[in-house]
Structure formats: C-alpha cells, structure tokens
Design a protein around this motif. Sequence first.
Motif, PDB file in Angstrom:
ATOM      1  N   VAL A  83       0.843  -1.214   0.000  1.00 28.05           N
ATOM      2  CA  VAL A  83       0.000   0.000   0.000  1.00 28.05           C
ATOM      3  C   VAL A  83       0.869   1.252   0.000  1.00 28.05           C
ATOM      4  N   ARG A  84       1.736   1.372   0.996  1.00 33.42           N
ATOM      5  CA  ARG A  84       2.662   2.514   0.995  1.00 33.42           C
ATOM      6  C   ARG A  84       3.926   2.179   1.793  1.00 33.42           C
ATOM      7  N   ALA A  85       4.968   2.939   1.532  1.00 32.23           N
ATOM      8  CA  ALA A  85       6.250   2.693   2.201  1.00 32.23           C
ATOM      9  C   ALA A  85       6.288   3.423   3.528  1.00 32.23           C
ATOM     10  N   ASN A  86       6.714   2.712   4.558  1.00 34.42           N
ATOM     11  CA  ASN A  86       6.909   3.368   5.864  1.00 34.42           C
ATOM     12  C   ASN A  86       8.336   3.855   6.022  1.00 34.42           C
ATOM     13  N   ARG A  87       9.284   2.967   5.638  1.00 33.83           N
ATOM     14  CA  ARG A  87      10.707   3.323   5.766  1.00 33.83           C
ATOM     15  C   ARG A  87      11.430   2.868   4.510  1.00 33.83           C
ATOM     16  N   ALA A  88      12.546   3.522   4.191  1.00 31.58           N
ATOM     17  CA  ALA A  88      13.313   3.126   3.010  1.00 31.58           C
ATOM     18  C   ALA A  88      14.798   3.399   3.231  1.00 31.58           C
ATOM     19  N   TRP A  89      15.636   2.591   2.576  1.00 30.29           N
ATOM     20  CA  TRP A  89      17.089   2.735   2.635  1.00 30.29           C
ATOM     21  C   TRP A  89      17.613   2.627   1.208  1.00 30.29           C
ATOM     22  N   ILE A  90      18.690   3.333   0.927  1.00 33.35           N
ATOM     23  CA  ILE A  90      19.388   3.105  -0.350  1.00 33.35           C
ATOM     24  C   ILE A  90      20.844   2.767  -0.025  1.00 33.35           C
ATOM     25  N   GLU A 117      24.675   0.808 -10.232  1.00 33.99           N
ATOM     26  CA  GLU A 117      23.424   0.248  -9.692  1.00 33.99           C
ATOM     27  C   GLU A 117      23.347   0.527  -8.197  1.00 33.99           C
ATOM     28  N   ILE A 118      22.143   0.848  -7.703  1.00 36.71           N
ATOM     29  CA  ILE A 118      21.969   1.063  -6.267  1.00 36.71           C
ATOM     30  C   ILE A 118      20.849   0.151  -5.770  1.00 36.71           C
ATOM     31  N   LEU A 119      20.906  -0.198  -4.482  1.00 33.33           N
ATOM     32  CA  LEU A 119      19.893  -1.106  -3.919  1.00 33.33           C
ATOM     33  C   LEU A 119      18.895  -0.304  -3.073  1.00 33.33           C
ATOM     34  N   VAL A 120      17.631  -0.351  -3.487  1.00 34.50           N
ATOM     35  CA  VAL A 120      16.565   0.331  -2.731  1.00 34.50           C
ATOM     36  C   VAL A 120      15.840  -0.716  -1.893  1.00 34.50           C
ATOM     37  N   GLU A 121      15.691  -0.455  -0.607  1.00 35.47           N
ATOM     38  CA  GLU A 121      14.938  -1.362   0.276  1.00 35.47           C
ATOM     39  C   GLU A 121      13.796  -0.567   0.904  1.00 35.47           C
ATOM     40  N   VAL A 122      12.637  -1.189   0.942  1.00 32.97           N
ATOM     41  CA  VAL A 122      11.455  -0.523   1.485  1.00 32.97           C
ATOM     42  C   VAL A 122      10.784  -1.430   2.502  1.00 32.97           C
ATOM     43  N   GLU A 123      10.399  -0.830   3.621  1.00 39.69           N
ATOM     44  CA  GLU A 123       9.543  -1.530   4.587  1.00 39.69           C
ATOM     45  C   GLU A 123       8.143  -0.950   4.408  1.00 39.69           C
ATOM     46  N   ALA A 124       7.212  -1.799   3.974  1.00 38.41           N
ATOM     47  CA  ALA A 124       5.846  -1.337   3.715  1.00 38.41           C
ATOM     48  C   ALA A 124       5.085  -1.136   5.026  1.00 38.41           C
ATOM     49  N   ASN A 125       3.908  -0.531   4.942  1.00 39.55           N
ATOM     50  CA  ASN A 125       3.142  -0.229   6.158  1.00 39.55           C
ATOM     51  C   ASN A 125       2.650  -1.494   6.869  1.00 39.55           C
ATOM     52  N   ASP A 126       2.656  -2.644   6.167  1.00 40.90           N
ATOM     53  CA  ASP A 126       2.279  -3.901   6.840  1.00 40.90           C
ATOM     54  C   ASP A 126       3.515  -4.664   7.323  1.00 40.90           C
ATOM     55  N   GLY A 127       4.696  -4.037   7.244  1.00 39.23           N
ATOM     56  CA  GLY A 127       5.917  -4.646   7.780  1.00 39.23           C
ATOM     57  C   GLY A 127       6.698  -5.483   6.784  1.00 39.23           C
TER      58      GLY A 127
END
Length: 422
Positions: free
Chosen positions: A70-77, A125-135
């Motif tokens: 649904v949506r991203a809560n946290r993100a790292w690159i 290339e870069i690595l995108v990581e996302v923690e969604a709102n459901d974890g």
Amino acid sequence: MASRSLSEIQGRIACGNAVVLTAQEVCDMVMGGGELTLKDVDVVTSATRAIMSGTYAILSLPVAEPHSFVRANRAWINGIPTIAGPCPNERLGMVDLMLFGTTHSRDDSSYGGGHLFRELVAGDEILVEVEANDGRLFSRSVEMDDIPYAHLFSTRNAFKNYVAFVNPQPTKVSTIFHARGFDTSLGGATVSGCGQINPVKCDPYLETIGLGTRILMNGAEGFVVGTGTRSSSARPNLMGIADMRCMDPDYMGGFITAAGAECISSWAVPIPVLNDSILECIKSLDRETPLPIMDVNLREIVEKTTYGDVWSSCDLEITFDPERCAGCKKCTVEPACPMGAVTLQEGSIKRDKSRCFNCGLCITQCSSGAFSGNLGSINFGCQKVPIVLRQSDKARALKLAESLKKRILDGSFKMTQMVEKI
Ligand code: SF4
Ligand code: SF4
C-alpha cells in the motif's frame, strides 16, 4: 557610475562580441597591475567546490509491481536511511524519498549520501529497500535510467568567507572539520572556501544572483531558489536545485572525516558585470577576503586572517610520484585518503586523479615523500599554523568556472534575469 543591463550583455553574447573571463583571470590581471574597466569584461564566471553538508536529494524510485504494497513506511538506499514520503504513492509500487548527503550507511559510517550521489550519477546500480506499512520488506536494484525523478537540493551551499579551524586545546578532537582528528595545541589548521573566486564573494550584495539565476551545480544546469539557512548579510550563502541526471560525477563525492562521511558539491555562477561596484567586488583578491579562524572546540572565532594565507602561494594540485613510493608493507595513505583515491593495485600504489580532492592529507601520511605539494600556513596572531587539510578543492572549482565560461561563449548556457531579489 557606469552601468548596463543584463539584456545588453546577452545581446553582446548572441553577437559573439562578449568578453567572458573567470574570476581567477580577473584577479590574475589585477595582481599583474592591469587596469580593468567595464569596457573590458561582460561576464565573470565564479565557482567553488567544497564539503557542503547542506545537500540532499529527492528521488522517486520504482521498488515493486503496482499493488505489491500500500505505501512505504521506511526506506534505505545502499543501506543509507532515508525519509520516505511525503507523498504515499498508494499502491503504485513506488517510493518518493529524501536522502541527506550527510547520512551514513547503517553498516558503515565511512559510506554516506555524498558517495551515493556520485555513484548514482556515474551510472552505478543502487539497492533500494522498502519496509511497507504492513511490515513486509521489498528491495530492488535500480540505476539512474530507471529513476523518473532525481534532483539535488541545497539547504545552504557556497558560503562566502568560510572558515579555518584550529585546536588550541591540549586534547585531540574528532570532528567533521578534519579527516584524522585535530592534533593538540595548534598542531595544524584545516581550511574551507575558495576565496577570491567564490560566487558570493564576487557578488556579496546579491545584485545579480537572485531567485531563478541559472547556475551549474556539479556540472548540471540548475537554479538559485533563495539564500540558505544561516545566511546573513555578512556571510551569505545560496540555496539551489539541479537535475542529477545531467551532473558530472567528477564534481561530486563523499569525503570521509573523523566523524564519518560528508558530502562534496561544486557550484559555478555567472556574474554579469552590470556596474563598476560589481566589478570592484570581483577584483578584490584573496588577501582582501577575510578568513575567520575558529576554535573547533568552542565553535567561536578566535583570530582573523585572509584567504591570501590559503591560496596565494600554494600548490593547487597535489602531486603523486610513484618513483618515490617505497612500497611499504602497510601503506599509511591508502586508509587515510578521505576520497578513497589511493589504492593498492597489482602490488603498487595508484592515485585516481579524478577522485582526488587535492586536500593534501597524504603529504603528512607518507614519510617517503611520494605525495607532495605546498599547502602553506595560516597566520594565527604572531604564530604560523601549518595547513594540514583543505576541505575545498580550488583546482576543480577553476575547472568548473572554465567550463561555464566556455558554455556561455558557445551559447549552450543562457544566463537568466532573476525573478526576484533574495
Ligand atoms: S606510505 Fe607512501 S611510500 Fe609507503 S606505500 Fe604508501 S605511498 Fe608508498
Ligand atoms: S590529496 Fe591525497 S589524501 Fe587528499 S584526496 Fe588526493 S590523494 Fe587523497
């Protein structure tokens, strides 16, 4: 007082009659005793390159198929924490985020936003990581061509009259203002600021630099959007924006200080010479440009000198002579170089000139003299304190000023009239 308008100057550029000089060329003429009036120059290109902490990116990145979350809560690159949002991009599989040039990777404090910006612009290339709102966690490797929006912003860049730092105290200090930590009792000074060629030194009253002034940021065309945080009439600085996709990685990068990674930015700003008073400011030399000296512990000005100490009789570029390298069992420069420009390759030490910031730290780290250059010293009262580290790279700033001059003359860079004074 003689004066003319920007449109008159633009007309001269269009006809091929304009004289465009770099700020360094103007100052060299003044140093040589030359007379320079409004008739002799139409535009002056100013520049600066330094550690500029107030730099951040706004990126919009694809992470997963639409409806994956649904949506991203946290993100790292690349392990660097970002600020996800403000737009939620609901169910689009995308994340909008803000990433600071000074934020460090969760795994490695010597890798930060400044490093990432350079790599992204270089096409890595870069690595995108996302923690969604459901974890749930999502990740994806992307490169610049996959990223629909990538702009660099500054909260404050290009300070006029930056500072020198010293440590008068008897204890060592770890700080972002030194790559190795300050030696005790005025053992060495670090310096920042490009002195006489700095954009805001050339136009200190912001008569020509305003909202909407077109600039080069890291080689890409961008715009001034205001003055930055902590800007004052005595020490103005600028806020700007530019598209990362047009930037040149050689003007960017991360710089490792004793307190972790910092961010490098480069600016070039055209100054249309509209009247005599602007020309007088451009003509003022390093020796007339104040350089406050701060106690790094107190963050208070404890002495004053001028940029003449920093740039008048130094070597702008640091030389590496592989013939003088003794091939030590453990090279002391390789781990110390704040740019990672010195590496051991196939048994011998190499210096990558495109990464080198000409900071001069290697001179004090190599006892065999493989690295050399005169960094000079600052006058601290009646004492001379040797400069041991430069956090500004005037050599590369001059290159950007030359590039801007060429682009103005060939018509590929159009100067703009400011929308409003700042
Ligand atoms: S410290 Fe100096 S001499 Fe020794 S390996 Fe490194 S560059 Fe060569
Ligand atoms: S001057 Fe020396 S220490 Fe500084 S970036 Fe260049 S090689 Fe590294």
